[in-house]
Design a protein around this motif. Sequence first.
Motif, PDB file in Angstrom:
ATOM      1  N   ILE A 130      -3.308   5.587   6.563  1.00  0.00           N
ATOM      2  CA  ILE A 130      -4.559   5.458   7.302  1.00  0.00           C
ATOM      3  C   ILE A 130      -4.837   6.704   8.140  1.00  0.00           C
ATOM      4  O   ILE A 130      -5.997   7.020   8.439  1.00  0.00           O
ATOM      5  CB  ILE A 130      -4.551   4.195   8.201  1.00  0.00           C
ATOM      6  N   TYR A 175     -13.320   4.260  -3.331  1.00  0.00           N
ATOM      7  CA  TYR A 175     -12.850   5.608  -3.006  1.00  0.00           C
ATOM      8  C   TYR A 175     -12.999   6.505  -4.244  1.00  0.00           C
ATOM      9  O   TYR A 175     -14.046   7.072  -4.492  1.00  0.00           O
ATOM     10  CB  TYR A 175     -11.415   5.564  -2.480  1.00  0.00           C
ATOM     11  N   TYR A 232     -10.200  12.147   7.591  1.00  0.00           N
ATOM     12  CA  TYR A 232     -11.390  12.399   6.767  1.00  0.00           C
ATOM     13  C   TYR A 232     -12.663  11.982   7.490  1.00  0.00           C
ATOM     14  O   TYR A 232     -13.716  12.602   7.324  1.00  0.00           O
ATOM     15  CB  TYR A 232     -11.271  11.685   5.418  1.00  0.00           C
ATOM     16  N   TRP A 268      -3.288   2.458   2.014  1.00  0.00           N
ATOM     17  CA  TRP A 268      -4.437   3.350   2.064  1.00  0.00           C
ATOM     18  C   TRP A 268      -4.277   4.514   1.090  1.00  0.00           C
ATOM     19  O   TRP A 268      -3.460   5.416   1.303  1.00  0.00           O
ATOM     20  CB  TRP A 268      -4.604   3.893   3.484  1.00  0.00           C
ATOM     21  N   SER A 307     -18.879   3.230   6.593  1.00  0.00           N
ATOM     22  CA  SER A 307     -17.864   3.861   5.751  1.00  0.00           C
ATOM     23  C   SER A 307     -16.763   2.872   5.378  1.00  0.00           C
ATOM     24  O   SER A 307     -16.385   2.012   6.174  1.00  0.00           O
ATOM     25  CB  SER A 307     -17.251   5.046   6.492  1.00  0.00           C
ATOM     26  N   THR A 358      -6.796  10.815   0.389  1.00  0.00           N
ATOM     27  CA  THR A 358      -8.154  11.363   0.427  1.00  0.00           C
ATOM     28  C   THR A 358      -8.137  12.786  -0.137  1.00  0.00           C
ATOM     29  O   THR A 358      -7.065  13.357  -0.365  1.00  0.00           O
ATOM     30  CB  THR A 358      -8.666  11.431   1.875  1.00  0.00           C
ATOM     31  N   HIS A 373      -4.726   9.699   7.188  1.00  0.00           N
ATOM     32  CA  HIS A 373      -5.575  10.589   6.390  1.00  0.00           C
ATOM     33  C   HIS A 373      -7.019  10.076   6.338  1.00  0.00           C
ATOM     34  O   HIS A 373      -7.957  10.877   6.263  1.00  0.00           O
ATOM     35  CB  HIS A 373      -5.006  10.740   4.983  1.00  0.00           C
ATOM     36  N   HIS A 374      -7.199   8.781   6.372  1.00  0.00           N
ATOM     37  CA  HIS A 374      -8.561   8.221   6.424  1.00  0.00           C
ATOM     38  C   HIS A 374      -9.245   8.599   7.745  1.00  0.00           C
ATOM     39  O   HIS A 374     -10.422   8.964   7.755  1.00  0.00           O
ATOM     40  CB  HIS A 374      -8.509   6.705   6.267  1.00  0.00           C
ATOM     41  N   TYR A 428     -15.517  11.168  -5.112  1.00  0.00           N
ATOM     42  CA  TYR A 428     -14.986  10.414  -3.975  1.00  0.00           C
ATOM     43  C   TYR A 428     -16.132   9.687  -3.275  1.00  0.00           C
ATOM     44  O   TYR A 428     -17.094  10.313  -2.829  1.00  0.00           O
ATOM     45  CB  TYR A 428     -14.276  11.368  -3.017  1.00  0.00           C
ATOM     46  N   LEU A 479     -13.829   4.069   4.814  1.00  0.00           N
ATOM     47  CA  LEU A 479     -12.612   4.729   5.289  1.00  0.00           C
ATOM     48  C   LEU A 479     -11.956   3.904   6.397  1.00  0.00           C
ATOM     49  O   LEU A 479     -12.595   3.513   7.368  1.00  0.00           O
ATOM     50  CB  LEU A 479     -12.933   6.139   5.777  1.00  0.00           C
ATOM     51  N   GLY A 480     -10.661   3.677   6.206  1.00  0.00           N
ATOM     52  CA  GLY A 480      -9.900   2.816   7.094  1.00  0.00           C
ATOM     53  C   GLY A 480      -9.517   1.513   6.434  1.00  0.00           C
ATOM     54  O   GLY A 480      -8.511   0.893   6.801  1.00  0.00           O
TER      55      GLY A 480
END
Length: 521
Positions: free
Chosen positions: A330, A211, A336, A292, A274, A295, A332-333, A245, A276-277
Amino acid sequence: MKPPIILSSLALFAQSLGALEKPNIILVFADDISARELPLYGSSSWSPPAGGDTNDPAYRAHTPVLEQMAEEGCWIETAWAATVCSPSRAMMMTGRYAHLHKWWHNKDVGLAPEPNPKKQKWNLCDSSPIQLGHVAQKAGYATYWAGKTQMPGDLRRYGYDEGCLTPGNLSDTDNPFTDFKHFYKKVDGKRVLFDVDTGKEVDTYQQHGWYWYPHVRLMNAKGKSGFQWWPNTEESIAEFGLGTYGPDVELDFVFDYMDRQKEAGKPFFIYHCSHLGHDAWDWLNPASSSKWPGTPVIKWTGKGYERTTPHITGDQGKYETHGTVTEPGIHHHVNYLDYQIWLYQKKIEEMGIADNTVLIFCADNGTSGYGKSSSDRQKGTHVPLIIHAPGLTKRGKQDILVNLSDFLPTIAELTGYQLPADYEINGESLVPFLFSDKTDHRDWIYAYQKSETLIRGRKVMKDGRGKWWDVENTPADLISFPQIKDWKALSPEHRAERKKLTGIIPRFDLHATQHDAPANK
Protein backbone atom coordinates in the motif's frame (compact mmCIF):
# COMPACT_ATOMS: atom_id res chain seq x y z
CA MET A 1 -26.89 43.73 13.14
CA LYS A 2 -23.90 41.56 12.15
CA PRO A 3 -20.73 42.16 14.17
CA PRO A 4 -18.24 44.32 12.21
CA ILE A 5 -15.18 42.51 13.57
CA ILE A 6 -14.45 40.52 10.41
CA LEU A 7 -15.86 40.08 6.93
CA SER A 8 -18.16 37.09 6.50
CA SER A 9 -16.44 33.86 5.46
CA LEU A 10 -17.89 34.11 1.96
CA ALA A 11 -16.76 37.70 1.59
CA LEU A 12 -13.25 36.75 2.66
CA PHE A 13 -13.27 33.87 0.22
CA ALA A 14 -14.54 35.98 -2.66
CA GLN A 15 -11.96 38.63 -1.84
CA SER A 16 -9.19 36.03 -1.92
CA LEU A 17 -10.23 34.94 -5.40
CA GLY A 18 -10.40 38.44 -6.83
CA ALA A 19 -12.74 38.70 -9.79
CA LEU A 20 -13.55 34.97 -9.98
CA GLU A 21 -16.99 34.21 -8.62
CA LYS A 22 -16.79 30.43 -8.56
CA PRO A 23 -13.62 28.45 -7.73
CA ASN A 24 -12.81 25.23 -9.54
CA ILE A 25 -12.93 22.28 -7.14
CA ILE A 26 -11.00 19.00 -7.35
CA LEU A 27 -11.87 16.36 -4.77
CA VAL A 28 -9.53 13.33 -4.80
CA PHE A 29 -11.16 10.54 -2.81
CA ALA A 30 -8.71 7.66 -2.25
CA ASP A 31 -9.76 4.14 -1.35
CA ASP A 32 -9.20 2.26 1.93
CA ILE A 33 -6.37 4.40 3.28
CA SER A 34 -6.10 5.09 6.99
CA ALA A 35 -4.59 8.36 8.15
CA ARG A 36 -1.68 6.39 9.59
CA GLU A 37 -0.47 5.40 6.09
CA LEU A 38 0.62 9.00 5.41
CA PRO A 39 3.89 9.97 7.13
CA LEU A 40 2.32 13.39 7.68
CA TYR A 41 0.23 11.94 10.50
CA GLY A 42 3.31 10.75 12.39
CA SER A 43 2.06 7.28 13.28
CA SER A 44 4.50 4.82 14.81
CA SER A 45 2.99 1.98 12.76
CA TRP A 46 1.55 1.45 9.28
CA SER A 47 0.64 -1.45 6.95
CA PRO A 48 3.04 -3.99 5.39
CA PRO A 49 2.26 -5.59 1.98
CA ALA A 50 0.28 -8.49 3.44
CA GLY A 51 -1.72 -6.24 5.80
CA GLY A 52 -1.50 -5.75 9.54
CA ASP A 53 1.02 -3.59 11.39
CA THR A 54 4.67 -2.75 10.88
CA ASN A 55 7.20 -0.09 11.78
CA ASP A 56 9.62 -1.17 9.06
CA PRO A 57 10.69 2.00 7.23
CA ALA A 58 10.97 -0.02 4.00
CA TYR A 59 7.18 -0.07 3.91
CA ARG A 60 6.70 3.58 4.77
CA ALA A 61 5.20 5.80 2.07
CA HIS A 62 7.12 8.81 0.75
CA THR A 63 4.81 11.77 0.12
CA PRO A 64 6.72 15.03 -0.42
CA VAL A 65 3.94 16.61 -2.48
CA LEU A 66 1.12 15.87 -0.04
CA GLU A 67 3.29 17.12 2.80
CA GLN A 68 3.98 20.38 0.99
CA MET A 69 0.28 20.66 0.15
CA ALA A 70 -0.52 20.20 3.86
CA GLU A 71 2.04 22.83 4.88
CA GLU A 72 0.95 25.43 2.33
CA GLY A 73 -2.70 24.55 2.86
CA CYS A 74 -3.91 22.70 5.92
CA TRP A 75 -4.46 19.16 7.15
CA ILE A 76 -7.03 17.84 9.59
CA GLU A 77 -5.84 15.74 12.49
CA THR A 78 -9.16 13.95 13.06
CA ALA A 79 -11.40 13.36 10.03
CA TRP A 80 -13.95 10.56 10.17
CA ALA A 81 -15.64 8.45 7.51
CA ALA A 82 -17.88 5.41 7.99
CA THR A 83 -16.01 2.13 8.40
CA VAL A 84 -16.38 0.78 4.85
CA CYS A 85 -16.79 1.90 1.23
CA SER A 86 -20.48 2.22 0.32
CA PRO A 87 -21.77 3.95 3.46
CA SER A 88 -18.75 6.27 3.44
CA ARG A 89 -19.39 7.24 -0.16
CA ALA A 90 -23.06 7.70 0.64
CA MET A 91 -22.09 10.00 3.51
CA MET A 92 -19.69 11.95 1.31
CA MET A 93 -22.08 12.30 -1.61
CA THR A 94 -25.21 13.15 0.37
CA GLY A 95 -24.01 14.99 3.47
CA ARG A 96 -26.23 12.63 5.45
CA TYR A 97 -25.97 9.69 7.83
CA ALA A 98 -27.51 6.25 7.32
CA HIS A 99 -30.73 7.04 9.19
CA LEU A 100 -31.66 9.07 6.08
CA HIS A 101 -29.94 7.40 3.12
CA LYS A 102 -30.21 3.86 4.58
CA TRP A 103 -26.74 2.66 3.54
CA TRP A 104 -25.80 1.05 6.85
CA HIS A 105 -23.01 -1.18 5.48
CA ASN A 106 -21.86 -2.53 2.10
CA LYS A 107 -24.47 -5.32 2.07
CA ASP A 108 -26.86 -3.77 4.56
CA VAL A 109 -29.02 -1.29 2.66
CA GLY A 110 -32.60 -0.37 3.48
CA LEU A 111 -35.43 -1.51 1.22
CA ALA A 112 -37.09 0.93 -1.16
CA PRO A 113 -40.54 2.26 -0.30
CA GLU A 114 -43.57 -0.01 -0.59
CA PRO A 115 -45.01 -1.44 -2.74
CA ASN A 116 -41.75 -3.27 -3.39
CA PRO A 117 -42.50 -6.89 -4.32
CA LYS A 118 -38.94 -7.54 -5.54
CA LYS A 119 -37.44 -6.28 -2.26
CA GLN A 120 -35.21 -3.80 -4.06
CA LYS A 121 -32.76 -1.67 -2.09
CA TRP A 122 -33.48 2.04 -1.81
CA ASN A 123 -31.55 3.89 -4.49
CA LEU A 124 -29.35 6.67 -3.12
CA CYS A 125 -30.66 9.11 -5.73
CA ASP A 126 -34.18 8.59 -4.38
CA SER A 127 -33.39 8.61 -0.67
CA SER A 128 -31.14 11.67 -1.03
CA PRO A 129 -31.92 13.61 -4.22
CA ILE A 130 -29.41 16.41 -3.51
CA GLN A 131 -25.83 15.17 -3.82
CA LEU A 132 -22.38 16.59 -4.52
CA GLY A 133 -22.78 16.43 -8.29
CA HIS A 134 -26.28 17.93 -8.18
CA VAL A 135 -25.10 20.80 -5.97
CA ALA A 136 -22.29 21.71 -8.37
CA GLN A 137 -24.52 21.34 -11.44
CA LYS A 138 -27.24 23.55 -9.95
CA ALA A 139 -24.57 26.16 -9.21
CA GLY A 140 -23.57 26.27 -12.88
CA TYR A 141 -20.56 23.94 -12.74
CA ALA A 142 -19.38 21.36 -15.22
CA THR A 143 -19.09 18.08 -13.32
CA TYR A 144 -16.90 15.01 -13.90
CA TRP A 145 -16.82 11.66 -12.09
CA ALA A 146 -13.67 9.56 -12.38
CA GLY A 147 -12.71 6.15 -11.04
CA LYS A 148 -14.66 3.96 -8.66
CA THR A 149 -18.41 4.49 -8.42
CA GLN A 150 -19.70 1.95 -5.85
CA MET A 151 -23.18 3.20 -6.72
CA PRO A 152 -26.04 1.17 -8.23
CA GLY A 153 -28.55 2.07 -10.89
CA ASP A 154 -28.20 4.58 -13.69
CA LEU A 155 -24.97 6.45 -12.92
CA ARG A 156 -26.19 9.41 -14.96
CA ARG A 157 -28.61 10.25 -12.15
CA TYR A 158 -25.86 11.26 -9.71
CA GLY A 159 -25.22 14.75 -11.06
CA TYR A 160 -22.21 14.28 -13.34
CA ASP A 161 -22.07 15.50 -16.92
CA GLU A 162 -19.39 12.99 -17.93
CA GLY A 163 -17.33 10.22 -16.40
CA CYS A 164 -14.46 7.78 -16.77
CA LEU A 165 -15.48 4.84 -14.61
CA THR A 166 -13.29 1.90 -13.57
CA PRO A 167 -14.21 -0.89 -13.53
CA GLY A 168 -17.95 -0.24 -13.79
CA ASN A 169 -20.31 -2.74 -12.23
CA LEU A 170 -19.38 -6.39 -11.90
CA SER A 171 -22.38 -7.12 -14.12
CA ASP A 172 -20.46 -5.50 -16.98
CA THR A 173 -18.99 -8.79 -18.21
CA ASP A 174 -19.02 -8.02 -21.90
CA ASN A 175 -15.82 -5.94 -22.03
CA PRO A 176 -14.10 -7.13 -25.22
CA PHE A 177 -10.73 -5.53 -24.52
CA THR A 178 -9.36 -7.28 -21.41
CA ASP A 179 -9.53 -10.69 -19.74
CA PHE A 180 -8.46 -9.42 -16.31
CA LYS A 181 -11.73 -10.44 -14.69
CA HIS A 182 -13.33 -13.20 -12.65
CA PHE A 183 -16.36 -15.33 -13.26
CA TYR A 184 -18.34 -17.93 -11.33
CA LYS A 185 -19.28 -21.36 -12.56
CA LYS A 186 -20.67 -24.42 -10.83
CA VAL A 187 -18.30 -27.28 -10.05
CA ASP A 188 -19.79 -30.37 -8.42
CA GLY A 189 -22.82 -28.33 -7.51
CA LYS A 190 -20.78 -25.57 -5.86
CA ARG A 191 -20.26 -21.99 -7.09
CA VAL A 192 -16.55 -21.57 -7.79
CA LEU A 193 -14.64 -18.41 -8.80
CA PHE A 194 -12.27 -18.54 -11.78
CA ASP A 195 -9.68 -16.20 -13.31
CA VAL A 196 -10.56 -15.57 -16.96
CA ASP A 197 -6.93 -14.81 -17.77
CA THR A 198 -5.59 -18.18 -16.58
CA GLY A 199 -8.75 -20.27 -16.57
CA LYS A 200 -7.83 -21.40 -13.04
CA GLU A 201 -9.83 -21.40 -9.82
CA VAL A 202 -8.92 -18.50 -7.49
CA ASP A 203 -9.39 -17.81 -3.79
CA THR A 204 -10.45 -14.17 -3.65
CA TYR A 205 -13.57 -12.03 -4.12
CA GLN A 206 -15.04 -11.42 -7.57
CA GLN A 207 -13.53 -8.36 -9.23
CA HIS A 208 -12.50 -6.83 -12.51
CA GLY A 209 -9.08 -5.30 -13.14
CA TRP A 210 -9.01 -1.63 -12.21
CA TYR A 211 -5.22 -1.30 -12.09
CA TRP A 212 -3.35 -3.06 -14.93
CA TYR A 213 -5.12 -3.79 -18.24
CA PRO A 214 -8.18 -2.09 -16.75
CA HIS A 215 -11.89 -2.16 -17.40
CA VAL A 216 -12.90 1.38 -18.33
CA ARG A 217 -16.33 2.69 -19.24
CA LEU A 218 -16.98 6.23 -20.38
CA MET A 219 -20.18 8.06 -19.46
CA ASN A 220 -21.54 10.72 -21.83
CA ALA A 221 -18.09 11.01 -23.39
CA LYS A 222 -17.73 14.41 -25.09
CA GLY A 223 -21.43 14.78 -25.63
CA LYS A 224 -22.15 11.16 -26.61
CA SER A 225 -25.10 10.10 -24.48
CA GLY A 226 -24.83 6.85 -22.55
CA PHE A 227 -21.98 4.44 -21.83
CA GLN A 228 -19.26 2.95 -23.98
CA TRP A 229 -16.23 0.80 -23.38
CA TRP A 230 -12.81 2.37 -23.65
CA PRO A 231 -10.56 2.16 -25.64
CA ASN A 232 -12.94 3.63 -28.19
CA THR A 233 -10.74 4.92 -31.02
CA GLU A 234 -8.28 3.26 -33.39
CA GLU A 235 -5.39 5.01 -31.63
CA SER A 236 -6.46 4.09 -28.09
CA ILE A 237 -7.21 0.49 -29.11
CA ALA A 238 -3.71 0.20 -30.60
CA GLU A 239 -2.09 1.57 -27.44
CA PHE A 240 -4.19 -0.38 -24.92
CA GLY A 241 -2.53 -3.37 -23.32
CA LEU A 242 -0.93 -4.94 -20.26
CA GLY A 243 0.97 -1.73 -19.47
CA THR A 244 -2.17 0.41 -19.42
CA TYR A 245 -2.68 1.54 -15.84
CA GLY A 246 -6.20 2.42 -14.75
CA PRO A 247 -5.29 5.39 -12.47
CA ASP A 248 -3.40 6.95 -15.40
CA VAL A 249 -6.39 6.55 -17.70
CA GLU A 250 -8.66 8.27 -15.19
CA LEU A 251 -6.34 11.23 -14.89
CA ASP A 252 -5.94 11.59 -18.66
CA PHE A 253 -9.71 11.92 -19.05
CA VAL A 254 -9.96 14.29 -16.10
CA PHE A 255 -7.32 16.59 -17.59
CA ASP A 256 -9.02 16.57 -20.98
CA TYR A 257 -12.27 17.56 -19.29
CA MET A 258 -10.58 20.39 -17.38
CA ASP A 259 -9.10 21.73 -20.61
CA ARG A 260 -12.47 21.69 -22.33
CA GLN A 261 -14.19 23.51 -19.48
CA LYS A 262 -11.54 26.20 -19.33
CA GLU A 263 -11.96 26.73 -23.06
CA ALA A 264 -15.73 26.96 -22.54
CA GLY A 265 -15.25 29.45 -19.70
CA LYS A 266 -17.05 27.25 -17.18
CA PRO A 267 -16.01 26.36 -13.63
CA PHE A 268 -15.62 22.64 -12.95
CA PHE A 269 -16.08 20.17 -10.13
CA ILE A 270 -14.00 16.99 -10.36
CA TYR A 271 -14.97 14.04 -8.15
CA HIS A 272 -12.02 11.68 -8.57
CA CYS A 273 -12.63 8.42 -6.70
CA SER A 274 -9.29 6.68 -7.14
CA HIS A 275 -8.98 2.94 -6.62
CA LEU A 276 -5.47 3.46 -5.24
CA GLY A 277 -5.32 2.07 -1.74
CA HIS A 278 -7.86 -0.67 -2.38
CA ASP A 279 -6.62 -4.25 -2.23
CA ALA A 280 -6.95 -6.27 -5.42
CA TRP A 281 -6.20 -9.54 -7.15
CA ASP A 282 -2.76 -9.25 -8.68
CA TRP A 283 -3.20 -10.51 -12.24
CA LEU A 284 0.49 -9.94 -12.97
CA ASN A 285 1.46 -12.10 -9.97
CA PRO A 286 -1.40 -14.53 -9.26
CA ALA A 287 0.55 -16.28 -6.50
CA SER A 288 1.25 -13.04 -4.63
CA SER A 289 0.27 -12.91 -0.96
CA SER A 290 0.22 -9.10 -0.96
CA LYS A 291 -3.00 -7.16 -0.84
CA TRP A 292 -1.81 -4.36 -3.11
CA PRO A 293 -0.41 -4.93 -6.63
CA GLY A 294 2.61 -2.86 -7.65
CA THR A 295 2.32 0.47 -9.46
CA PRO A 296 4.37 2.01 -12.28
CA VAL A 297 7.84 2.92 -11.00
CA ILE A 298 8.16 6.59 -10.05
CA LYS A 299 11.05 8.59 -8.61
CA TRP A 300 11.04 11.85 -6.67
CA THR A 301 13.97 14.01 -7.78
CA GLY A 302 13.55 16.73 -5.18
CA LYS A 303 11.91 19.01 -7.73
CA GLY A 304 9.37 16.69 -9.31
CA TYR A 305 8.55 13.13 -10.29
CA GLU A 306 9.99 10.94 -13.01
CA ARG A 307 7.86 8.01 -14.15
CA THR A 308 9.12 4.87 -15.88
CA THR A 309 6.88 3.79 -18.75
CA PRO A 310 5.52 0.32 -17.89
CA HIS A 311 6.76 -2.53 -20.07
CA ILE A 312 4.93 -5.79 -19.36
CA THR A 313 5.06 -8.97 -21.42
CA GLY A 314 3.52 -12.43 -21.11
CA ASP A 315 0.08 -14.00 -20.90
CA GLN A 316 -2.15 -16.34 -18.88
CA GLY A 317 -0.76 -15.45 -15.48
CA LYS A 318 2.92 -15.55 -16.41
CA TYR A 319 4.22 -12.01 -16.80
CA GLU A 320 7.52 -10.14 -16.84
CA THR A 321 7.51 -6.47 -15.79
CA HIS A 322 11.13 -5.75 -16.76
CA GLY A 323 11.74 -3.59 -13.67
CA THR A 324 9.02 -1.11 -14.60
CA VAL A 325 6.53 -2.09 -11.86
CA THR A 326 7.16 -1.69 -8.14
CA GLU A 327 7.01 -4.40 -5.53
CA PRO A 328 3.55 -4.79 -3.96
CA GLY A 329 2.38 -2.77 -0.97
CA ILE A 330 0.00 0.00 0.00
CA HIS A 331 2.96 2.35 0.48
CA HIS A 332 3.47 2.32 -3.29
CA HIS A 333 -0.21 3.18 -3.78
CA VAL A 334 0.15 6.14 -1.45
CA ASN A 335 3.33 7.15 -3.30
CA TYR A 336 1.45 7.02 -6.61
CA LEU A 337 -1.30 9.20 -5.21
CA ASP A 338 1.41 11.68 -4.24
CA TYR A 339 2.62 11.57 -7.84
CA GLN A 340 -0.90 12.17 -9.14
CA ILE A 341 -1.43 15.13 -6.81
CA TRP A 342 1.81 16.54 -8.24
CA LEU A 343 0.36 16.07 -11.73
CA TYR A 344 -2.81 17.89 -10.66
CA GLN A 345 -0.73 20.77 -9.29
CA LYS A 346 1.31 20.96 -12.51
CA LYS A 347 -1.86 20.90 -14.58
CA ILE A 348 -3.64 23.74 -12.81
CA GLU A 349 -0.43 25.79 -12.90
CA GLU A 350 -0.09 25.23 -16.65
CA MET A 351 -3.76 26.14 -17.13
CA GLY A 352 -3.26 29.36 -15.18
CA ILE A 353 -5.99 28.52 -12.65
CA ALA A 354 -3.95 27.68 -9.55
CA ASP A 355 -5.04 30.89 -7.83
CA ASN A 356 -8.70 29.95 -8.05
CA THR A 357 -8.77 26.16 -7.66
CA VAL A 358 -9.55 24.23 -4.48
CA LEU A 359 -7.73 20.88 -4.20
CA ILE A 360 -8.82 18.35 -1.57
CA PHE A 361 -7.34 14.96 -0.73
CA CYS A 362 -9.03 12.43 1.54
CA ALA A 363 -10.03 8.75 1.74
CA ASP A 364 -13.18 6.73 2.32
CA ASN A 365 -12.29 4.46 5.29
CA GLY A 366 -9.50 2.59 7.03
CA THR A 367 -6.91 0.34 5.42
CA SER A 368 -7.76 -3.25 4.52
CA GLY A 369 -6.30 -5.64 7.07
CA TYR A 370 -6.19 -2.92 9.70
CA GLY A 371 -9.24 -0.69 9.94
CA LYS A 372 -11.60 -1.39 7.06
CA SER A 373 -14.98 -2.65 8.36
CA SER A 374 -13.75 -2.32 11.94
CA SER A 375 -15.75 -0.44 14.56
CA ASP A 376 -12.93 -0.83 17.11
CA ARG A 377 -12.08 2.67 18.35
CA GLN A 378 -11.45 4.75 15.20
CA LYS A 379 -9.55 2.14 13.19
CA GLY A 380 -12.13 2.09 10.43
CA THR A 381 -13.14 5.75 10.49
CA HIS A 382 -9.92 7.79 10.81
CA VAL A 383 -8.89 9.00 7.34
CA PRO A 384 -6.45 11.60 5.98
CA LEU A 385 -7.75 15.01 4.92
CA ILE A 386 -5.65 17.73 3.27
CA ILE A 387 -7.07 20.94 1.81
CA HIS A 388 -5.32 23.50 -0.38
CA ALA A 389 -7.13 26.60 -1.58
CA PRO A 390 -6.46 30.26 -2.30
CA GLY A 391 -7.41 32.53 0.57
CA LEU A 392 -7.13 29.95 3.35
CA THR A 393 -6.74 31.52 6.78
CA LYS A 394 -5.51 28.20 8.20
CA ARG A 395 -2.11 26.67 7.57
CA GLY A 396 -0.63 23.34 8.56
CA LYS A 397 -2.04 21.00 11.20
CA GLN A 398 -5.58 21.74 12.39
CA ASP A 399 -6.73 20.05 15.57
CA ILE A 400 -10.42 19.97 14.69
CA LEU A 401 -13.07 17.31 14.13
CA VAL A 402 -14.36 16.78 10.58
CA ASN A 403 -16.86 14.30 9.18
CA LEU A 404 -17.27 13.24 5.53
CA SER A 405 -20.83 14.56 5.77
CA ASP A 406 -19.28 18.04 5.95
CA PHE A 407 -18.28 17.99 2.28
CA LEU A 408 -21.70 18.52 0.75
CA PRO A 409 -22.47 21.75 2.66
CA THR A 410 -18.85 22.88 2.15
CA ILE A 411 -19.06 22.45 -1.62
CA ALA A 412 -22.52 24.03 -1.65
CA GLU A 413 -21.10 27.12 0.04
CA LEU A 414 -18.00 27.22 -2.18
CA THR A 415 -20.08 26.98 -5.35
CA GLY A 416 -22.75 29.38 -4.14
CA TYR A 417 -25.59 26.85 -4.09
CA GLN A 418 -28.23 27.46 -1.41
CA LEU A 419 -29.44 24.20 0.12
CA PRO A 420 -33.20 24.10 0.75
CA ALA A 421 -34.01 25.06 4.33
CA ASP A 422 -36.27 22.03 4.78
CA TYR A 423 -33.73 19.50 3.44
CA GLU A 424 -31.94 17.71 6.30
CA ILE A 425 -28.16 17.75 6.11
CA ASN A 426 -26.03 16.24 8.87
CA GLY A 427 -22.75 17.88 7.87
CA GLU A 428 -21.47 21.37 8.62
CA SER A 429 -19.71 23.58 6.08
CA LEU A 430 -15.97 23.98 6.58
CA VAL A 431 -15.93 27.33 4.76
CA PRO A 432 -16.32 29.51 7.90
CA PHE A 433 -13.42 27.72 9.56
CA LEU A 434 -11.15 27.63 6.50
CA PHE A 435 -11.64 31.20 5.29
CA SER A 436 -12.22 33.31 8.40
CA ASP A 437 -10.75 33.70 11.87
CA LYS A 438 -13.09 31.06 13.31
CA THR A 439 -10.99 28.85 15.59
CA ASP A 440 -13.03 25.63 15.67
CA HIS A 441 -15.34 23.62 13.43
CA ARG A 442 -17.63 21.21 15.28
CA ASP A 443 -17.91 19.58 18.72
CA TRP A 444 -18.46 15.94 17.73
CA ILE A 445 -18.27 13.51 14.82
CA TYR A 446 -20.33 10.42 14.13
CA ALA A 447 -20.09 7.15 12.17
CA TYR A 448 -21.98 3.90 11.78
CA GLN A 449 -21.66 0.26 10.80
CA LYS A 450 -24.89 -1.71 10.55
CA SER A 451 -26.47 -1.43 14.02
CA GLU A 452 -23.29 -0.08 15.60
CA THR A 453 -22.75 3.61 16.26
CA LEU A 454 -19.50 5.49 16.84
CA ILE A 455 -19.18 9.02 18.17
CA ARG A 456 -16.38 11.17 19.56
CA GLY A 457 -15.75 14.61 20.88
CA ARG A 458 -12.54 16.23 22.04
CA LYS A 459 -12.17 14.21 25.23
CA VAL A 460 -14.09 10.95 24.90
CA MET A 461 -15.11 8.48 22.19
CA LYS A 462 -17.61 5.62 22.05
CA ASP A 463 -16.77 2.96 19.48
CA GLY A 464 -19.11 0.53 17.77
CA ARG A 465 -18.49 -2.13 20.39
CA GLY A 466 -19.90 0.08 23.12
CA LYS A 467 -16.51 0.85 24.71
CA TRP A 468 -15.55 4.37 25.76
CA TRP A 469 -12.06 5.79 25.28
CA ASP A 470 -10.17 8.82 26.53
CA VAL A 471 -9.10 10.71 23.38
CA GLU A 472 -7.84 13.90 24.98
CA ASN A 473 -4.30 12.95 23.94
CA THR A 474 -3.29 11.20 20.72
CA PRO A 475 -1.10 8.08 21.16
CA ALA A 476 1.94 7.39 18.99
CA ASP A 477 0.10 4.82 16.85
CA LEU A 478 -3.00 7.05 16.59
CA ILE A 479 -5.21 4.30 18.05
CA SER A 480 -4.03 3.03 21.47
CA PHE A 481 -6.23 5.33 23.53
CA PRO A 482 -6.81 4.49 27.20
CA GLN A 483 -10.11 2.69 27.74
CA ILE A 484 -12.35 4.38 30.25
CA LYS A 485 -13.44 2.04 33.01
CA ASP A 486 -13.73 4.43 35.95
CA TRP A 487 -15.52 7.64 35.01
CA LYS A 488 -15.05 9.02 38.52
CA ALA A 489 -11.30 9.11 37.90
CA LEU A 490 -11.75 11.49 34.97
CA SER A 491 -12.44 15.21 34.88
CA PRO A 492 -15.95 16.73 35.03
CA GLU A 493 -15.36 17.83 31.43
CA HIS A 494 -14.93 14.21 30.33
CA ARG A 495 -18.14 13.18 32.08
CA ALA A 496 -20.05 16.16 30.67
CA GLU A 497 -18.96 15.34 27.15
CA ARG A 498 -20.02 11.73 27.57
CA LYS A 499 -23.46 12.90 28.66
CA LYS A 500 -23.71 15.19 25.64
CA LEU A 501 -22.63 12.50 23.15
CA THR A 502 -24.94 9.92 24.69
CA GLY A 503 -27.80 12.35 24.14
CA ILE A 504 -26.93 12.80 20.46
CA ILE A 505 -26.76 9.12 19.48
CA PRO A 506 -30.54 8.36 19.56
CA ARG A 507 -31.13 10.88 16.72
CA PHE A 508 -29.22 8.65 14.32
CA ASP A 509 -29.25 5.18 15.91
CA LEU A 510 -32.30 3.99 13.97
CA HIS A 511 -31.05 0.74 12.41
CA ALA A 512 -33.47 -1.37 14.47
CA THR A 513 -36.54 0.86 14.06
CA GLN A 514 -36.13 2.68 10.72
CA HIS A 515 -33.87 0.41 8.70
CA ASP A 516 -35.85 0.74 5.45
CA ALA A 517 -37.37 3.61 3.50
CA PRO A 518 -40.54 5.13 4.91
CA ALA A 519 -43.56 3.23 3.61
CA ASN A 520 -45.70 4.88 0.94
CA LYS A 521 -48.82 6.43 2.38
